[in-house]
Design an enzyme around this catalytic site. Structure first.
Site, PDB file in Angstrom:
ATOM      1  N   CYS A  34       0.833  -1.210   0.000  1.00 37.44           N
ATOM      2  CA  CYS A  34       0.000   0.000   0.000  1.00 37.44           C
ATOM      3  C   CYS A  34       0.870   1.263   0.000  1.00 37.44           C
ATOM      4  O   CYS A  34       1.521   1.566   1.000  1.00 37.44           O
ATOM      5  CB  CYS A  34      -0.914  -0.062   1.223  1.00 37.44           C
ATOM      6  SG  CYS A  34      -1.758   1.473   1.608  1.00 37.44           S
ATOM      7  N   CYS A  37      -0.001   3.841   2.653  1.00 38.91           N
ATOM      8  CA  CYS A  37       0.432   3.344   3.972  1.00 38.91           C
ATOM      9  C   CYS A  37       1.901   3.701   4.199  1.00 38.91           C
ATOM     10  O   CYS A  37       2.282   4.133   5.289  1.00 38.91           O
ATOM     11  CB  CYS A  37       0.262   1.827   4.072  1.00 38.91           C
ATOM     12  SG  CYS A  37      -1.443   1.263   3.932  1.00 38.91           S
TER      13      CYS A  37
END
Length: 112
Positions: A34, A37
């Site tokens: 991600c 993230c």
């Protein structure tokens, strides 16, 4: 575990580390693939240092631990949930500035 770094937790450890905590807990639901993230990861690390002794900062890899994200209805990552007294107190979805995370965490810490 170091008080200056986020605690990496699993589905099995979630109850004890988060729900039974005497102090508020900021949980970062993330995954290695991600991009957003990874963008907020340095903020999460800084918050763990800045709030040592006031709040616990934990990270849960959603790929390796799918039960907890399902339990809390997490549809996208990163999702940050602040827990207080074993209950969800606030939630942040998406990559946001550090100031937004600390503002929400401060608000939860200020409530009795």
């Amino acid at each position: 575990m170091s008080a200056n770094a986020p605690v990496h937790i699993t589905d099995a450890e979630f109850g004890k580390t988060v729900l039974e905590s005497q102090t508020p807990v900021l949980v970062d639901f993330w995954a290695a693939w991600c991009g957003p993230c990874r963008m907020i990861a340095p903020f999460v690390e800084e918050i763990a240092r800045d709030y040592a002794g006031k709040a616990v900062v934990a990270k849960l890899d959603t790929d390796a631990n799918p039960q907890t994200p399902m339990r809390f209805g997490i549809m996208g990552i990163p999702t940050l949930i602040i827990f207080k007294n074993g209950k969800e107190a606030d939630r942040i979805v998406g990559a946001v500035p550090k100031a937004m995370i600390t503002k929400k965490l401060d608000a939860v810490l200020a409530k009795n």
